[in-house]
Write an enzyme that holds these catalytic residues in place. Structure first.
Site: not given
Length: 317
Positions: A70-71, A74
């Site tokens: 998820h990170e 980003h």
């Protein structure tokens, strides 16, 4: 060419480096891991052919890998837009990607923000698909991983800062009104309301006669962490919006002073058109007490004192 990394932030452990960012974890991650193993082990107990706690630990490890993906989503989009990302941190409540500087356009803000929840959504759907083709403990394991990732995606898309959904809404308000600050203020207050609402819900459940068991207290502590995370993050966003407004109000042409006879050739030069964060970055890159302001043809037109810029920023605080 490799670039040496900075020491990890205090209280963290660095476990890797990717895309120019340090991958670090806080000790609270281990605490939450132990709690999750204890909570999920009973679920695997009935059908486990091996240790239920080993299966629960495998689930927690897969969950943390999902949070990291998820990170990293980003990180990838931010780097594609040329933003500097010094670190990705895993902690008690998930993860955080430190992106230096603000998005230059609302589209950049929107894409950088939404890609994380989309990654969690994709992992959740993939895990559920794998669960459908499995049975027994494997099915429970994949189903749990899918369910948690879908929950993470849904929670992160709540429209309040500091959540990803708040940043998405901030970008949409920014597009509609052309005011980045208004988007921050609206979504930060939504984040604050969400923090208060979560706390009020827990108190209401307590008033309804919920059992004061160990699990109930664990839920209360977890909700308190989430509410605190939302409130602190939203408050920080509001303060950042005020700082941004003050920075954007700094203009070299307005703060400059007339030329004097004792102009030094050693003074760093700045365009008289420089303003806002660009002005502060230029001054930080070449620290000095006095700057020579020049026009588009590099002709001296005035001087700028660093003390005047500092005073103008503080005057609006």
């Amino acid at each position: 060419m490799s670039v040496p990394s900075n020491p990890p932030p205090r209280g963290t452990i660095r476990f890797g480096r990717l895309g120019g960012a340090d991958l670090v974890a806080r000790p609270s991650l281990l605490v939450m891991g132990v709690v999750l193993v204890v909570l999920f082990a009973p679920r695997f107990q009935a059908e486990a052919r091996t240790s239920a706690y080993l299966l629960a630990a495998s689930f927690v490890l897969a969950l943390y890998v999902s949070v990291l993906v998820h990170e990293l989503a980003h990180l990838g989009v931010a780097r594609a837009f040329g933003m500097r990302v010094p670190s990705v941190t895993l902690h008690l409540l998930g993860g955080e990607t430190a992106i230096e500087g603000e998005s230059r356009t609302p589209w950049q803000e929107l894409l950088t923000s939404v890609v994380g929840p989309l990654a969690s959504l994709g992992i959740g759907l993939l895990a559920h698909a794998l669960a459908d083709g499995s049975d027994g403990v494997a099915r429970d394991l994949w189903w749990s991983i899918g369910w948690v990732n879908l929950l993470v995606a849904a929670f992160n898309m709540l429209p309040g800062l500091p959540l990803d959904g708040g940043r998405v809404l901030r970008a949409l308000v920014w597009m509609a009104t052309r005011s980045e600050r208004l988007g921050v203020v609206v979504t930060a207050w939504i984040g604050r309301v969400a923090a208060v609402g979560i706390s009020a819900f827990v108190l209401w459940r307590a008033a309804q006669g919920e059992t004061w068991s160990a699990r109930w207290w664990l839920d209360v502590v977890l909700v308190a962490f989430v509410a605190s995370f939302l409130w602190v993050g939203a408050t920080g966003a509001l303060r950042g919006a005020d700082r941004g407004t003050r920075m954007n109000g700094l203009r070299a042409d307005e703060l400059g002073r007339p030329l004097t006879d004792d102009v030094s050739p050693h003074w760093p030069r700045l365009s008289v058109r420089t303003q806002g964060t660009a002005l502060l970055r230029a001054m930080t890159a070449r620290p000095a007490e006095v700057y020579l302001l020049v026009d588009d043809e590099e002709r001296p037109v005035g001087v700028l004192l660093a003390s005047d810029v500092d005073a103008a920023y503080r005057r609006e605080s």
